[in-house]
Enzyme design. Sequence first.
Site: not given
Length: 433
Positions: A17, A24, A151, A310, A341
Amino acid sequence: MSDKLSIVILAAGKGSRMKSDKAKVLHLISGKPMLFHIIKASKKISDDISVVVAHQKERVIQEMQRYFDDINFIEQDAVNYPGTGGAVMNISAKHEKILVLNGDMPLITPEALEGFISCDSDIIMSIFNLENPDGYGRVIISDVGVEYIVEQKDASEDELKVTHVNAGIYSFKKSVLERYLPKLSNNNAQKEYYLTDIVALAKADGLSIEPLLVDEERFKGVNSKADLASAEVIMQDKIKEAWMAKGVTMQLPSTIYIQESVNFEGECIIENGVRITGDSHIINSHIKAHSVIEDSVVINSDVGPMGHLRPLSDISDTHIGNFVEVKKSTLKGVKAGHLSYIGDASIDKGSNIGAGTITCNYDGKNKHKTTIGKNVFIGSDTQIVAPCVIEDDVIIAAGTTVSADAVEKGSLAISRTKMVKKENFFYKFFGKK
Ligand code: UD1
Ligand code: CA
């Protein structure tokens, strides 16, 4: 820490899902995989933790070994025995009591598991009551207690209306698992072996089943990207509340994102929209609106609004203004107020970096270092082509491209084409109005 409890975390499922190639349990919440959060909480209450793996098992094991070196990994035979019941069939546990946790419950805390430790029934299971029980297994309870779990995919219309759901945490006596796991069948909609079926089997034999009412906030299961996002909100609130309790000031905290691994010390102010990630350490500093700080150290400094540090930036006693990006650089006592920068650089005390200064650190093949000493004044719109060392007490005139390897102490560096003025050129070009 309970010395009587083994914990088994189920992390072998695909998580279809989630609509993702990644297992997952490896999806991130506040910068760490869901499974990391569960193991971290589990370690506080047990000395015997096993994680059941199958789908992408190498990746899951490798990820977890980055953080933990004392976890057992057990492989599920997911081909022949799919499902949460199949997942516990191969386990071996040190203790007589086994707490089984779904691997998709990243919000669980050690305190929330307390009830499973203190109670002594054959089975203790977690239940919550939801207005919208969609997706969860329904717990059917009669006058005499818990009867069975069904279920969603197997439930009848009446069963679907039940709002008591199975939260997905259980404790079993080892003997209960040994007795009932062989009796599970996969005769259901998903053709899986459901761990939840043990409840009905045990009930039929008169075993004691204790339902434990838990709250969704800590027992929420993550099955979809929407669940992941709402679990993130809960985790973020928890992280930010803990830092505010320790004295960090946060303006509009709901707009701030702070990862699990970030640390604060002393008096810190974090304005709205700030994102701080990785192993960042912020000490006595003010981070202004919409700044992003990744894996960096900030001490006695202010950053932003809209500053970007960064990874591996190390900033102390420094002012970083708007639209300044710093990467892998050390700045001590520096002012870089606008639009710059600064990459692979080290800049020392008293130096001023004018607007539009750029360290040209990359030649297309390699990265090179820029070293700037003390009290250097760098005018606006300057490029420093690295590698380059600018010694102490140097002035770099506005608009200069520093292309030398070094600028010696006390000098001025200036590179400009000569400016010309042409009288009345405007009118010749555009004509007179
Ligand atoms: C499960 C419960 C359901 C409960 C819900 C709570 C079952 C049969 N159902 O459903 O009653 O309401 O959790 O969140 O247990 N897993 C394996 N191997 C497998 C399948 C799953 O290790 O073969 C792991 C998954 O990685 C996951 C956990 O078990 O961490 C739960 O699996 P999932 O598919 O999410 O179960 P749910 O359908 O949510
Ligand atoms: Ca689930």
